[in-house]
Design a protein around this motif. Structure first.
Motif, PDB file in Angstrom:
ATOM      1  N   VAL A   1     -16.338  65.774 -55.488  1.00 37.88           N
ATOM      2  CA  VAL A   1     -17.516  65.073 -55.984  1.00 37.88           C
ATOM      3  C   VAL A   1     -17.729  63.825 -55.139  1.00 37.88           C
ATOM      4  CG1 VAL A   1     -18.582  63.952 -57.962  1.00 37.88           C
ATOM      5  CG2 VAL A   1     -17.095  65.925 -58.305  1.00 37.88           C
ATOM      6  N   VAL A   2     -18.926  63.711 -54.568  1.00 37.86           N
ATOM      7  CA  VAL A   2     -19.246  62.574 -53.695  1.00 37.86           C
ATOM      8  C   VAL A   2     -20.474  61.848 -54.230  1.00 37.86           C
ATOM      9  CG1 VAL A   2     -18.267  63.668 -51.652  1.00 37.86           C
ATOM     10  CG2 VAL A   2     -20.671  64.041 -52.209  1.00 37.86           C
ATOM     11  N   SER A   3     -20.577  60.590 -53.885  1.00 34.68           N
ATOM     12  CA  SER A   3     -21.749  59.819 -54.295  1.00 34.68           C
ATOM     13  C   SER A   3     -22.938  60.097 -53.399  1.00 34.68           C
ATOM     14  CB  SER A   3     -21.421  58.317 -54.264  1.00 34.68           C
ATOM     15  OG  SER A   3     -21.009  57.933 -52.951  1.00 34.68           O
TER      16      SER A   3
ATOM     17  N   ASP B   1     -20.549  59.507 -47.772  1.00 28.97           N
ATOM     18  CA  ASP B   1     -19.376  59.215 -48.588  1.00 28.97           C
ATOM     19  C   ASP B   1     -18.107  59.264 -47.739  1.00 28.97           C
ATOM     20  OD1 ASP B   1     -17.116  59.614 -50.555  1.00 28.97           O
ATOM     21  OD2 ASP B   1     -18.805  59.477 -51.956  1.00 28.97           O
ATOM     22  N   GLU B   2     -17.234  58.279 -47.910  1.00 24.51           N
ATOM     23  CA  GLU B   2     -16.011  58.180 -47.107  1.00 24.51           C
ATOM     24  C   GLU B   2     -15.031  59.316 -47.397  1.00 24.51           C
ATOM     25  OE1 GLU B   2     -13.666  55.110 -50.098  1.00 24.51           O
ATOM     26  OE2 GLU B   2     -14.467  54.375 -48.203  1.00 24.51           O
ATOM     27  N   LYS B   3     -15.180  59.992 -48.530  1.00 26.53           N
ATOM     28  CA  LYS B   3     -14.282  61.112 -48.847  1.00 26.53           C
ATOM     29  C   LYS B   3     -14.453  62.265 -47.857  1.00 26.53           C
ATOM     30  CE  LYS B   3     -14.679  60.061 -53.784  1.00 26.53           C
ATOM     31  NZ  LYS B   3     -15.226  60.543 -55.069  1.00 26.53           N
ATOM     32  N   LEU B   4     -15.635  62.381 -47.231  1.00 26.72           N
ATOM     33  CA  LEU B   4     -15.877  63.459 -46.279  1.00 26.72           C
ATOM     34  C   LEU B   4     -14.929  63.363 -45.088  1.00 26.72           C
ATOM     35  CD1 LEU B   4     -19.790  63.401 -46.357  1.00 26.72           C
ATOM     36  CD2 LEU B   4     -18.277  65.023 -47.490  1.00 26.72           C
ATOM     37  N   ALA B   5     -14.666  62.136 -44.641  1.00 26.61           N
ATOM     38  CA  ALA B   5     -13.736  61.943 -43.518  1.00 26.61           C
ATOM     39  C   ALA B   5     -12.317  62.320 -43.920  1.00 26.61           C
ATOM     40  CB  ALA B   5     -13.790  60.493 -43.043  1.00 26.61           C
TER      41      ALA B   5
END
Length: 586
Positions: A568-570, A575-579
């Motif tokens: 789940v991304v904002s 979103d930094e989670k993609l990296a």
């Protein structure tokens, strides 16, 4: 209001009669094909003449097939007791008959089932304990005997006379070359009502009677000719718009090779002018069949080009292929002209499809719901697709939903198909029917949950069914739990084989751009995992799929899928989670 109710009931009764006729023939199509193959191959004029094997032809035609039809007719009314009495009653019209007694079997089979059912309703509850077997055997035997005698002296002469008159009428229509005009009625009736009632309820019995004396019959080709439907689908393939254009090639293959003609019915309904195309194609095809003297040895079911060629006698291949081809060409030309002059956009075109589905439903006294009506889906363990004959389109619809249920991870719900006449009321049942059969299905299974669809092969109701079943599953689970994966560190990325981006809104630009940026980042990192932007209903529910969604889309994802890994991304783009995901991939 009462007039509308009575009108609907009358339509249901008329439809029930046509369905009953076809319902007696459809389960026995295999036996009819066996007789046709034996005739085509082993008769004196066949491919491999064999006098000993050819001795099967007469007994199968005069005894086996009518008795099978009578047996099925009795079973439709009163299960096994009705089936046995129906078969006994049928032998009374078979013996001494001058024509194959298919019409007599269609009378005596259901009559036998009805008579023994009425007798049981009067006396069965009064039978003392221990005498049930004596009662069952003797009442069935006596009733069968009496009906067989009635068949010999009453029904046999009447049906013989009627059959000969109908046969002479068909021969006269053929002799004056008016048979092609029958397609003016056959083609619209196939689409608007039920094609099985026409083909198997009327044309097949008359065709078998004609083939028994002439060796072949053109009547087998009137309804089963795949040419007109193929022409319409090819026109949509080249000149259609939107979803109709995209789905037409696959539908053409299913219709022409698979023989499931129902796949082209929605294309006609969405643009009523297409009736002109199939009517012209049907008339042209039948005229060509007559011109070449073409015909089939037995019924071709389903109406596939493969089944048709298998039933074609030696010397008729050119005429049969010519009739199919000319029917397709004429239908294609007229459909293409209609589509070329169509000024609607793809969206308008799809809106007309919904409008025609609504009109068709209203003509049957029903309304087409935009979504599933409120119903209790809890406890559903079995889903049955019910159509006119329990074959063809309902089998394909059941297969489609079965695949969706498997992908959604639902393991405790079975999906089967049957004829609407064979439905039985039982608990935890969901029945899926076409709008036209909804009233009869509700009468047969009042305790079941009922879902109506316009087309078994392409209905949005299936995704709604999946969603409702998943919702009931989630309700039974612990509520208020956090999403199973909201950060990259919580995911198992070692076995990920595909990454999917899901969009929440209707703008495809965001997900497309997100996929492009993510692919570039993967390439720079030396990773080679496939990345796709997909719709919610296209997902494969597997733990080796990583789904990237926004918080808003996560709610709908939980309803339908349980096995996929979820991030789940904002924001799908930044979103930094993609990296973190890219770094963690193998």
């Amino acid at each position: 209001m009462d007039d509308a109710k009575n009108k609907t009931s009358l339509k249901a009764r008329i439809q029930k009669l046509g369905t009953a006729l076809s319902g007696m023939v459809m389960p026995n199509i295999a036996a009819i094909i066996a007789w046709g193959l034996i005739t085509a191959i082993f008769m004196a004029e066949g491919w491999f003449p064999n006098k000993q094997i050819a001795e099967l032809i007469g007994p199968m035609l005069n005894y086996l097939l009518p008795l099978l039809i009578g047996y099925v007719g009795g079973r439709m009314v009163y299960e096994e007791r009705g089936a046995v009495v129906g078969a006994i009653a049928t032998i009374g019209v078979v013996v001494g008959s001058q024509v194959p007694m298919f019409l007599g079997a269609m009378i005596m089979g259901p009559l036998g089932g009805w008579c023994i059912k009425k007798l049981d309703s009067i006396f069965q509850d009064k039978v003392r304990s221990g005498l049930e077997m004596i009662y069952n055997n003797f009442t069935s035997g006596i009733m069968g005997m009496l009906l067989a005698i009635v068949g010999v002296y009453v029904v046999n002469p009447v049906v013989n006379t009627g059959s000969m008159l109908m046969g002479e009428g068909v021969d006269w229509i053929i002799s004056v070359h008016l048979l092609p005009l029958a397609n003016i009625f056959i083609e619209p009736a196939k689409v608007l009502f039920l094609n099985n009632a026409i083909g198997n309820g009327i044309l097949v019995p008359l065709g078998i009677q004609q083939a028994a004396s002439a060796g072949k019959s053109v009547l087998f080709l009137l309804e089963s000719n795949p040419g007109p439907g193929l022409g319409v689908l090819l026109a949509f393939t080249f000149f259609g718009k939107g979803n109709a254009k995209g789905s037409a090639p696959g539908a053409a293959f299913i219709q022409f090779i698979g023989g499931i003609h129902e796949v082209y019915f929605p294309y006609i309904l969405m643009k009523p002018a297409m009736f002109l195309a199939v009517i012209a194609g049907g008339v042209t095809g039948t005229f060509t069949f007559q011109m070449f003297g073409a015909g089939l040895k037995a019924a071709a079911s389903p109406g596939s080009i493969i089944a048709i060629l298998a039933m074609t006698p030696k010397g008729s291949y050119l005429g049969v292929l010519a009739g199919v081809a000319t029917g397709a060409v004429v239908s294609f030309i007229i459909a293409a002209i209609i589509l070329k002059h169509d000024r609607s956009t793809a969206d308008e075109f799809e809106a007309k499809q919904q409008e025609m589905a609504q009109m068709k439903a209203e003509s049957k006294g029903k309304e087409t719901p935009t979504n599933l009506a409120p119903a209790d889906f809890s406890g559903i363990k079995k889903i049955i697709f019910a159509c006119d004959a329990g074959m063809g389109s309902s089998a394909m619809g059941a297969s489609l939903l079965r695949d969706k249920i498997k992908k959604a991870g639902i393991t405790d719900v079975s999906v089967t198909n049957t004829a609407v006449s064979r439905l039985q009321d039982e608990p935890d049942l969901l029945v899926v029917t076409q709008v036209e059969l909804a009233e009869r299905a509700a009468q047969k299974t009042p305790s079941a949950v009922h879902v109506q669809v316009g087309n078994f092969l392409n209905s949005p109701r299936y995704d709604e069914i999946i969603a409702r079943l998943k919702t009931e599953t989630l309700i039974n689970e612990e509520t208020g739990a956090e999403p199973k994966a909201t950060t990259g560190s919580e995911l198992e990325l070692s076995n990920i084989k595909e990454i999917n981006f899901i969009r929440h809104d209707q703008n495809i630009g965001t997900s497309t751009m997100a996929v492009s940026l993510f692919k570039d980042s993967l390439h720079k990192a030396g990773k080679k995992v496939p990345v796709k932007a997909v719709r919610l209903d296209e997902l494969v529910d597997s733990s080796d799929h990583l789904v990237i969604v926004t918080k808003e889309a996560k709610k709908n994802l939980d309803i339908r899928y349980t096995k996929v890994q979820v991030l789940v991304v904002s924001d799908l783009l930044t979103d930094e989670k993609l990296a973190q995901i890219i770094a963690g991939l193998a």
